[in-house]
Motif scaffolding. Structure first.
Motif, PDB file in Angstrom:
ATOM      1  N   THR A 128       0.845  -1.198   0.000  1.00 37.55           N
ATOM      2  CA  THR A 128       0.000   0.000   0.000  1.00 37.55           C
ATOM      3  C   THR A 128       0.876   1.242   0.000  1.00 37.55           C
ATOM      4  N   LEU A 129       0.552   2.155  -0.881  1.00 41.41           N
ATOM      5  CA  LEU A 129       1.309   3.392  -1.045  1.00 41.41           C
ATOM      6  C   LEU A 129       0.363   4.569  -0.825  1.00 41.41           C
ATOM      7  N   GLY A 130       0.790   5.537  -0.029  1.00 45.65           N
ATOM      8  CA  GLY A 130       0.000   6.742   0.172  1.00 45.65           C
ATOM      9  C   GLY A 130       0.433   7.844  -0.771  1.00 45.65           C
ATOM     10  N   VAL A 131      -0.534   8.438  -1.483  1.00 45.24           N
ATOM     11  CA  VAL A 131      -0.260   9.589  -2.343  1.00 45.24           C
ATOM     12  C   VAL A 131      -0.803  10.821  -1.637  1.00 45.24           C
ATOM     13  N   VAL A 132       0.084  11.723  -1.259  1.00 46.50           N
ATOM     14  CA  VAL A 132      -0.281  12.840  -0.391  1.00 46.50           C
ATOM     15  C   VAL A 132      -0.354  14.130  -1.213  1.00 46.50           C
ATOM     16  N   GLN A 133      -1.577  14.483  -1.581  1.00 43.13           N
ATOM     17  CA  GLN A 133      -1.822  15.776  -2.213  1.00 43.13           C
ATOM     18  C   GLN A 133      -2.541  16.711  -1.249  1.00 43.13           C
ATOM     19  N   TRP A 134      -2.880  16.200  -0.100  1.00 43.04           N
ATOM     20  CA  TRP A 134      -3.650  16.977   0.889  1.00 43.04           C
ATOM     21  C   TRP A 134      -3.164  16.578   2.276  1.00 43.04           C
ATOM     22  N   VAL A 182      -1.078   8.807   8.904  1.00 43.69           N
ATOM     23  CA  VAL A 182       0.261   8.949   8.307  1.00 43.69           C
ATOM     24  C   VAL A 182       1.211   7.908   8.886  1.00 43.69           C
ATOM     25  N   ARG A 183       1.090   7.633  10.164  1.00 47.74           N
ATOM     26  CA  ARG A 183       2.010   6.685  10.806  1.00 47.74           C
ATOM     27  C   ARG A 183       1.747   5.239  10.422  1.00 47.74           C
ATOM     28  N   THR A 184       0.608   4.946   9.815  1.00 44.00           N
ATOM     29  CA  THR A 184       0.368   3.575   9.355  1.00 44.00           C
ATOM     30  C   THR A 184       1.107   3.269   8.064  1.00 44.00           C
ATOM     31  N   HIS A 185       1.556   4.294   7.357  1.00 37.39           N
ATOM     32  CA  HIS A 185       2.194   4.101   6.057  1.00 37.39           C
ATOM     33  C   HIS A 185       3.707   3.945   6.199  1.00 37.39           C
ATOM     34  N   ALA A 232       6.783  16.855   1.803  1.00 31.35           N
ATOM     35  CA  ALA A 232       7.666  15.733   2.142  1.00 31.35           C
ATOM     36  C   ALA A 232       8.349  15.972   3.483  1.00 31.35           C
ATOM     37  N   LYS A 233       8.767  17.200   3.725  1.00 35.40           N
ATOM     38  CA  LYS A 233       9.415  17.530   4.996  1.00 35.40           C
ATOM     39  C   LYS A 233       8.445  17.326   6.163  1.00 35.40           C
ATOM     40  N   GLY A 247       8.607  14.488   9.306  1.00 33.44           N
ATOM     41  CA  GLY A 247       8.507  14.887  10.700  1.00 33.44           C
ATOM     42  C   GLY A 247       7.428  14.119  11.439  1.00 33.44           C
ATOM     43  N   MET A 248       6.362  13.750  10.745  1.00 31.12           N
ATOM     44  CA  MET A 248       5.263  13.013  11.368  1.00 31.12           C
ATOM     45  C   MET A 248       5.534  11.518  11.437  1.00 31.12           C
ATOM     46  N   ASN A 249       6.346  10.993  10.510  1.00 32.62           N
ATOM     47  CA  ASN A 249       6.608   9.556  10.461  1.00 32.62           C
ATOM     48  C   ASN A 249       8.032   9.345   9.956  1.00 32.62           C
ATOM     49  N   ALA A 250       8.961   9.292  10.889  1.00 39.87           N
ATOM     50  CA  ALA A 250      10.372   9.171  10.524  1.00 39.87           C
ATOM     51  C   ALA A 250      10.688   7.838   9.862  1.00 39.87           C
ATOM     52  N   ALA A 251       9.837   6.816  10.103  1.00 42.87           N
ATOM     53  CA  ALA A 251      10.104   5.492   9.543  1.00 42.87           C
ATOM     54  C   ALA A 251       9.649   5.366   8.096  1.00 42.87           C
ATOM     55  N   ALA A 252       8.883   6.328   7.602  1.00 45.49           N
ATOM     56  CA  ALA A 252       8.339   6.221   6.249  1.00 45.49           C
ATOM     57  C   ALA A 252       9.366   6.643   5.205  1.00 45.49           C
ATOM     58  N   GLU A 253       9.301   6.001   4.059  1.00 47.28           N
ATOM     59  CA  GLU A 253      10.104   6.394   2.902  1.00 47.28           C
ATOM     60  C   GLU A 253       9.251   7.318   2.044  1.00 47.28           C
ATOM     61  N   VAL A 254       9.663   8.567   1.928  1.00 48.37           N
ATOM     62  CA  VAL A 254       8.859   9.578   1.241  1.00 48.37           C
ATOM     63  C   VAL A 254       9.542   9.962  -0.073  1.00 48.37           C
TER      64      VAL A 254
END
Length: 815
Positions: A560-566, A588-591, A602-603, A607-614
């Motif tokens: 599952t990939l999150g696309v963040v436009q909002w 956000v932290r589930t992704h 992206a920044k 900051g909200m999820n350091a473990a995520a690859e953005v």
């Protein structure tokens, strides 16, 4: 029969199976109120045996016929022989089946009940022939109607017999009448019975057809043994505890807890003809998860006072056993699914062997429970262990560790619900947790063509849709050249499922989506369940207002990939005074994989999820925008959703009104949205209603011409994730005036427009006047903007998006 017709037929039969199961379920509960404890114990055991005899009869004959029908067209000798063989099975199998079940019933029941059960078994086995004819001829609507008619007749006759004083024997004898209805209705189809009997009389090879008898015997043996496994506890209860209140209490609790087993039986009927095709077993297990686990959660956590209306006073102790019988039902449902998979593989000996082990576990649990913690606890342990054995043998995609975790969580929540009124919250939590437990297995290694399921909340065809919907479609229509892409989007009045530019759009949700809130809420509630119907190598979740993410990785069970436009839930929280930002933070932290459209977002995500690859993949601009030419006008133009909170249109009207006497043209607002009426009122309030024009929705070439003809394009947003309007305006050769905020700063450099300190209305008005009254500067900024925008090619950006998609699937496989 086409695939869509076959799917509809499967749903029809499954629906009828569910109706039959629910009516039988309710019938048993009603008789628990009407019959004395000893009588009810006899009825419950007898009904269980009859239902299981029906399961075996309706599986062995019809399933064998279904295979013959797929292999041989109508009118061929092979199909006629298969039908004649089914009749032979019914005639020759009804007598021994009746004798065996009657012998079991005689252990605990009086003679009249034994006789009723024997007659009913014979009738049920014979009626299996009718089911076979109808499935063989693919007359699914008639089959569904007859199954419902059978159970309605049975319940009506049984209730009347009990009312007349015939007790448990009368209720059980009603099965005979119901089976006659099914048999007569089925054999009446095109005189199927007479034709089949004729075939049987002149085709000597039918009875001697060893191959068919071997297949039927294998199916029958597995189904019969499966029936014994799932009925062991109910039949043994009166034998161990005696025919009395104790046995009746357990049998009622067991009947209530069999809901997951009914779900599994319905799924098996529909899925078997398509097994062992790749993916069908996985989809069957996944569907069972999101149907049966939440149902079990409700049964486990519901307090006695909620169940009191189902349980008669003299059997009220059944409510204390329900959590354990519900978990047992969950395990037995898994046993049923695993046995179905083994039968489809024609692994009859292996199925019989593991079912024999399961039978031993169930019997041992029943007996051990009676002498230790109680029958309910012992059966629960036996059923869950049996499920583990069958799941492992059939390689069914239901992780045993997940099942154990769900059981532990259910038990803990049940204990909590006994001393707190928050049982509803506990039920919801367990239901959501169960979605996680029912995860689909990892897909096969990604091939050159991926199946992408895009959860895109906004349909680009919806009037008033924003830039997010544009990005979703522009990316997907390019990626659809190499991948199969389905977008699940919200319902709205007038929406139509369609294929557009190679992308399939399907509208899902609860309700018709007449209001924005109803559209979004219905979509979010339905999505975790509806999405499981679709096979996918990758799920893409678009973030959307007001909560951003609904935690898709928790319930998709797939990459599952999150696309963040909002990413502006905090602003919505201030607007509506609700804690949307907390939901956003959790989502956000589930992704673990995110792609966004700007470095600023992206920044924030990191900051909200350091473990995520953005990853950053910007929005693009349509090539058609560069080709549009129009005479330069004098108006200040806004294009977008007419919304005050985000788009800042109140600030724009105020800024324009303060300098309207110096502006060469009007303020043109193109778009639709929830705040149009308020904006019209603001224009009147500022005295510029004659200078503010509302164009309504514009799109395509008309929108680009509007940009190109503008003197200035205004982007007064309070917050954005990218600023597609600014980029499109630049591509059309018009300068932009915007506030100096994150994201807009990236697409409105000084060479393409003017940035004003954030929310400085006076400064914004001055910037509009200065630019609108300087045509030379307008042309210079317009030329520079076109050059800047050419770097944002949808084709190039789609390549970057494809790279992110493939990496997400690959990392899932390697992880």
């Amino acid at each position: 029969m086409s695939e869509p017709d076959l799917a509809r037929a499967g749903l029809l039969v499954a629906g009828a199976t569910v109706v039959v199961s629910l009516v039988s379920y309710a019938y048993g509960i009603v008789l628990a109120h009407w019959l004395p404890g000893a009588e009810y114990a006899v009825f419950a055991s007898g009904q269980t045996l009859l239902l299981l005899a029906g399961t075996a009869a309706s599986a062995a004959v019809p399933w064998a016929l279904a295979k013959a029908v797929r292999a041989h067209p109508a009118g061929t000798v092979e199909r006629r022989r298969a039908m004649a063989h089914a009749l032979a099975v019914g005639v020759l199998g009804s007598v021994p089946a009746a004798l065996v079940v009657a012998a079991v019933t005689a252990v605990y029941a009086p003679f009249d009940a034994v006789a009723a059960v024997a007659a009913a078994v014979a009738a049920i086995v014979l009626s299996g022939c009718a089911v076979g004819w109808l499935q063989g001829e693919q007359r699914f609507s008639r089959l569904a109607a007859l199954r419902v008619a059978e159970v309605v007749t049975r319940v009506g006759v049984g209730a009347a017999a009990v009312g007349l004083g015939f007790g448990a024997a009368g209720a059980l004898g009603a099965f005979v009448v119901g089976s006659v209805v099914l048999l007569a209705g089925g054999l009446a189809a095109r005189s199927a019975g007479l034709r089949a009997w004729s075939d049987l009389s002149w085709q000597r090879g039918v009875v001697r057809d060893r191959e068919r008898w071997a297949e039927t015997a294998g199916l029958s043996a597995v189904q019969a043994l499966l029936g014994v496994v799932t009925a062991t506890d109910i039949v043994l209860a009166p034998v161990i505890a005696g025919v009395g209140p104790d046995a009746a209490v357990y049998q009622l609790a067991a009947a209530l807890g069999r809901v997951p087993l009914f779900v599994a039986a319905a799924l098996a009927v529909v899925a078997f003809p398509r097994l062992p095709s790749r993916g069908v077993a996985r989809d069957m297990a996944s569907t069972y998860g999101w149907l049966a686990f939440p149902a079990t959660a409700v049964l486990v956590t519901a307090p006695p006072q909620v169940l009191s209306w189902l349980v008669p006073a003299h059997l009220s102790n059944a409510t204390t056993l329900l959590p354990f019988t519900a978990l047992a039902g969950l395990g037995l449902g898994l046993v049923t699914l695993a046995a179905t998979v083994l039968q489809a593989q024609e692994a009859y000996r292996r199925a019989v062997g593991v079912l024999g082990t399961a039978l031993g576990l169930m019997a041992a649990g029943t007996v051990l429970g009676w002498y230790t913690w109680g029958i309910a606890v012992g059966v629960c342990l036996g059923a869950l262990l049996a499920a583990g054995v069958l799941i492992r043998t059939a390689h069914l995609s239901v992780p045993l560790t997940s099942l154990v975790t769900a059981v532990v969580a259910g038990t803990v929540l049940w204990q909590v619900s006994r001393w707190t009124p928050g049982w509803i919250a506990a039920t919801i939590l367990l239901g959501l947790f169960s979605l996680r437990m029912a995860r689909s297995p990892k897909p096969a290694a990604p091939g050159p063509r991926l199946r992408v399921l895009h959860l895109g909340f906004e349909d680009p065809a919806l009037p008033g849709s924003g830039g997010g919907a544009v990005r979703t479609h522009e990316m997907n229509r390019r990626l659809a050249r190499d991948h199969d892409i389905t977008v699940l989007t919200t319902r709205w009045p007038g929406c139509v499922d369609r294929v557009q530019d190679g992308v399939r759009y399907e509208h899902v949700g609860i309700g018709s989506g007449r209001t924005h809130l109803g559209r979004i809420a219905g979509y979010a509630l339905a999505l975790p369940f509806v999405s499981r119907r679709y096979a996918a190598d990758l799920v893409v979740e678009d973030f959307f207002a007001p909560v951003s993410s609904i935690g898709a990785p928790l319930w998709t069970g797939r990459p599952t990939l999150g696309v963040v436009q909002w990413l502006n839930a905090r602003e919505k929280s201030r607007q509506y005074r609700l804690p949307f930002f907390l939901v956003e933070r959790v989502g956000v932290r589930t992704h673990r994989k995110l792609v966004t459209v700007s470095d600023g977002i992206a920044k924030r995500l990191r900051g909200m999820n350091a473990a995520a690859e953005v990853s950053v993949v910007a929005n693009g601009v349509d090539a058609a925008a560069f080709d549009v030419r129009a005479p330069r006008g004098e108006d200040v133009v806004f294009v977008g959703r007419l919304e005050i909170a985000q788009k800042g249109l109140d600030l724009l009207i105020s800024a324009f009104a303060a300098h309207a006497d110096r502006m060469p043209g009007d303020l043109v607002l193109a778009g639709t949205g929830p705040d149009e009426r308020r904006l019209r009122a603001l224009a009147v309030e500022h005295g510029v209603e004659r200078r503010v024009r509302f164009l309504g929705w514009v799109s395509g070439v008309a929108k680009y011409r509007l940009y190109a003809a503008a003197r200035v394009v205004a982007v007064p947003s309070r917050f954005e994730t990218f600023g597609m309007v600014a980029l499109e305006a630049a591509a059309c050769g018009s300068p932009v005036v915007a506030f100096d905020i994150d994201c807009l700063r990236e697409v409105v450099p000084a060479t393409a427009g003017v940035l004003v300190p954030a929310f400085d209305t006076a400064g914004y008005g001055r910037a509009l006047v200065d630019l609108a009254t300087d045509p030379v500067r307008v042309e210079r900024l317009g030329w520079s903007g076109r050059h800047l925008a050419r770097a944002y090619s949808w084709d190039r950006l789609a390549v970057d998006q494809d790279r992110v998609y493939r990496a997400a699937v690959r990392d899932w496989q390697e992880g």
